[in-house]
Design an enzyme around this catalytic site. Structure first.
Site, PDB file in Angstrom:
ATOM      1  N   THR A  96      41.509  41.916  45.201  1.00 43.42           N
ATOM      2  CA  THR A  96      40.718  43.121  45.457  1.00 43.42           C
ATOM      3  C   THR A  96      39.392  42.675  46.052  1.00 43.42           C
ATOM      4  O   THR A  96      38.591  42.020  45.372  1.00 43.42           O
ATOM      5  CB  THR A  96      40.450  43.899  44.142  1.00 43.42           C
ATOM      6  OG1 THR A  96      41.698  44.261  43.574  1.00 43.42           O
ATOM      7  CG2 THR A  96      39.631  45.148  44.421  1.00 43.42           C
ATOM      8  N   LYS A 171      42.568  51.286  47.392  1.00 39.30           N
ATOM      9  CA  LYS A 171      42.290  50.799  46.025  1.00 39.30           C
ATOM     10  C   LYS A 171      40.898  51.258  45.556  1.00 39.30           C
ATOM     11  O   LYS A 171      40.741  51.767  44.457  1.00 39.30           O
ATOM     12  CB  LYS A 171      42.406  49.270  46.024  1.00 39.30           C
ATOM     13  CG  LYS A 171      41.807  48.579  44.834  1.00 39.30           C
ATOM     14  CD  LYS A 171      42.821  48.143  43.822  1.00 39.30           C
ATOM     15  CE  LYS A 171      42.112  47.563  42.599  1.00 39.30           C
ATOM     16  NZ  LYS A 171      42.969  47.342  41.501  1.00 39.30           N
ATOM     17  N   LYS A 246      33.328  46.164  39.136  1.00 39.47           N
ATOM     18  CA  LYS A 246      33.574  45.447  40.393  1.00 39.47           C
ATOM     19  C   LYS A 246      34.053  46.431  41.465  1.00 39.47           C
ATOM     20  O   LYS A 246      33.553  46.435  42.592  1.00 39.47           O
ATOM     21  CB  LYS A 246      34.631  44.351  40.168  1.00 39.47           C
ATOM     22  CG  LYS A 246      35.029  43.652  41.478  1.00 39.47           C
ATOM     23  CD  LYS A 246      36.221  42.716  41.347  1.00 39.47           C
ATOM     24  CE  LYS A 246      36.667  42.269  42.741  1.00 39.47           C
ATOM     25  NZ  LYS A 246      37.779  41.356  42.762  1.00 39.47           N
TER      26      LYS A 246
HETATM   27  P1  NAD Z   1      41.337  35.273  37.615  1.00 44.49           P
HETATM   28  O1  NAD Z   1      39.901  34.866  37.585  1.00 44.49           O
HETATM   29  O2  NAD Z   1      42.141  35.159  36.362  1.00 44.49           O
HETATM   30  O3  NAD Z   1      42.109  34.426  38.758  1.00 44.49           O
HETATM   31  C1  NAD Z   1      41.547  34.034  39.960  1.00 44.49           C
HETATM   32  C2  NAD Z   1      41.988  32.596  40.171  1.00 44.49           C
HETATM   33  O4  NAD Z   1      41.563  32.149  41.469  1.00 44.49           O
HETATM   34  C3  NAD Z   1      41.367  31.627  39.156  1.00 44.49           C
HETATM   35  O5  NAD Z   1      42.404  30.954  38.466  1.00 44.49           O
HETATM   36  C4  NAD Z   1      40.532  30.664  40.028  1.00 44.49           C
HETATM   37  O6  NAD Z   1      40.533  29.337  39.538  1.00 44.49           O
HETATM   38  C5  NAD Z   1      41.253  30.768  41.358  1.00 44.49           C
HETATM   39  N1  NAD Z   1      40.431  30.375  42.489  1.00 44.49           N
HETATM   40  C6  NAD Z   1      39.158  30.733  42.786  1.00 44.49           C
HETATM   41  N2  NAD Z   1      38.767  30.142  43.937  1.00 44.49           N
HETATM   42  C7  NAD Z   1      39.808  29.401  44.369  1.00 44.49           C
HETATM   43  C8  NAD Z   1      40.022  28.568  45.495  1.00 44.49           C
HETATM   44  N3  NAD Z   1      39.055  28.361  46.402  1.00 44.49           N
HETATM   45  N4  NAD Z   1      41.213  27.940  45.628  1.00 44.49           N
HETATM   46  C9  NAD Z   1      42.202  28.143  44.713  1.00 44.49           C
HETATM   47  N5  NAD Z   1      42.060  28.925  43.626  1.00 44.49           N
HETATM   48  C10 NAD Z   1      40.874  29.543  43.456  1.00 44.49           C
HETATM   49  O7  NAD Z   1      41.346  36.777  38.170  1.00 44.49           O
HETATM   50  P2  NAD Z   1      42.561  37.826  38.104  1.00 44.49           P
HETATM   51  O8  NAD Z   1      42.382  38.709  36.925  1.00 44.49           O
HETATM   52  O9  NAD Z   1      43.845  37.092  38.313  1.00 44.49           O
HETATM   53  O10 NAD Z   1      42.235  38.716  39.391  1.00 44.49           O
HETATM   54  C11 NAD Z   1      42.529  38.260  40.708  1.00 44.49           C
HETATM   55  C12 NAD Z   1      42.280  39.409  41.664  1.00 44.49           C
HETATM   56  O11 NAD Z   1      43.095  40.531  41.280  1.00 44.49           O
HETATM   57  C13 NAD Z   1      40.843  39.926  41.666  1.00 44.49           C
HETATM   58  O12 NAD Z   1      40.471  40.231  42.994  1.00 44.49           O
HETATM   59  C14 NAD Z   1      40.908  41.164  40.797  1.00 44.49           C
HETATM   60  O13 NAD Z   1      39.911  42.115  41.111  1.00 44.49           O
HETATM   61  C15 NAD Z   1      42.291  41.683  41.110  1.00 44.49           C
HETATM   62  N6  NAD Z   1      42.895  42.516  40.079  1.00 44.49           N
HETATM   63  C16 NAD Z   1      42.883  42.114  38.777  1.00 44.49           C
HETATM   64  C17 NAD Z   1      43.469  42.931  37.803  1.00 44.49           C
HETATM   65  C18 NAD Z   1      43.477  42.530  36.346  1.00 44.49           C
HETATM   66  O14 NAD Z   1      43.826  43.357  35.512  1.00 44.49           O
HETATM   67  N7  NAD Z   1      43.145  41.284  36.000  1.00 44.49           N
HETATM   68  C19 NAD Z   1      44.050  44.148  38.175  1.00 44.49           C
HETATM   69  C20 NAD Z   1      44.074  44.515  39.518  1.00 44.49           C
HETATM   70  C21 NAD Z   1      43.489  43.688  40.454  1.00 44.49           C
END
Ligand code: NAD
Length: 298
Positions: A96, A171, A246
């Protein structure tokens, strides 16, 4: 079966990558976290240490990263996806992020000869694990058609919203509406309390009248009327207030850059900002009702 480079194996990306593995695809996974990569290896994926290794042999690249800056760097950076992926590969960013960054990355991908879609999700960690996410997809028809078989493994509802960036637009428009409606429903219950009107009575009346909305009938912010609401488990998420904030901030950025007037969206962002700053970032977003009650007492 396809070879997939998956970048960002966090709370969402980890289980999404596992579902692609379970469907028989080969998955090369990259994350900054060793534990996240180990979880993928344990399920049969190949953990790698660089973008180049993740995408060099990939037919499809999927990313699930925190924010626009990460996506720009991972795709367009010096050693990024566009520098290493095979010509004609399909790129799916499910993070997102802000609409402007999504459009910038998509334009760079097209320029480099790739097909790309932005495909943010709703459905949370449970939806990611269960393969029941909703994908909102922005991109040209051919890229959407190519992405569909992979999105259908990770999700249940897939909607083509339009051209590049419209997945992100869908979204944030939806979640701005959700944030505003949750505050509206919460304010109605707080006022009802002050006026001596029982929660259940207000629910019974409004849920069949013109106040009806998802925030009331599927996610009611007071305990009682809707059994599955986080209100019945002390506002454990669910959908954390920090995630709502966010999305509301992304909506405000988009409103400013596009010139749209969204005064209630701005107010919702300000209220969720105060709620998160009060130590409630990890509380479910429907817990804002407790904050609104407190504001009245203050
Ligand atoms: P998260 O922080 O658990 O996962 C993100 C991952 O990206 C982390 O493991 C981090 O180490 C990795 N990362 C960051 N920079 C990196 C790079 N340069 N190279 C490789 N890996 C890298 O977050 P999440 O909850 O999995 O959310 C991910 C996305 O999904 C976000 O944009 C969030 O807004 C969206 N989202 C999350 C949810 C939810 O319920 N968690 C729901 C809908 C959307």
């Amino acid at each position: 079966m396809a070879t997939i480079g998956f970048i960002g194996l966090g709370n969402m990306g980890g289980p999404m990558a596992v579902n692609l593995l379970k469907a028989g695809h080969k998955v090369f996974g990259l994350d900054l976290s060793t534990e996240a990569k180990e979880r993928l290896s344990a399920e049969g994926g190949v953990a790698v240490d660089s973008v180049a290794e993740a995408v060099a042999s990939a037919d499809v690249v999927v990313s699930m990263l925190p924010a626009g800056a990460h996506v720009l760097k991972v795709y367009c950076g010096e050693d990024g996806v566009l520098a290493h992926v095979r010509p004609g590969a399909l790129l799916i960013d499910s993070s997102t992020i802000d609409v402007d960054s999504a459009r910038q990355v998509a334009a760079a991908a097209v320029e480099a000869g790739m097909r790309m879609v932005d495909a943010p999700v709703s459905g949370g960690v449970a939806g990611a694990a269960g393969g029941t996410l909703t994908f909102m997809v922005g991109g040209p028809d051919d890229a959407y058609e190519a992405a569909l078989p992979y999105l259908e493994i990770m999700g249940k509802t897939i909607v083509h919203a339009g051209g590049a960036g419209t997945g992100q637009a869908a979204k944030i428009c939806n979640n701005m509406l959700l944030g505003i409606s949750m505050i509206g429903v919460s304010e109605a219950f707080v006022l009802a309390e002050r006026l001596g009107l029982d929660h259940q009575k207000l629910y019974d009346i409004s849920s069949t009248a013109s106040g009806q909305c998802w925030s009331l009938t599927s996610y009611c912010p007071v305990p009682g009327p809707v059994e599955t609401s986080p209100a019945n488990r002390d506002y454990q998420p669910g959908f954390a207030a920090a995630m709502m904030l966010k999305d509301l901030k992304l909506a405000q950025e988009a409103a400013h850059s596009s010139g749209a007037s969204t005064p209630l969206g701005a107010e919702a962002a300000a209220l969720y900002n105060m709620f998160c700053n009060a130590g409630e970032a990890g509380t479910d977003f429907s817990g804002i009702i407790r904050f609104l009650r407190g504001k009245q007492e203050a």
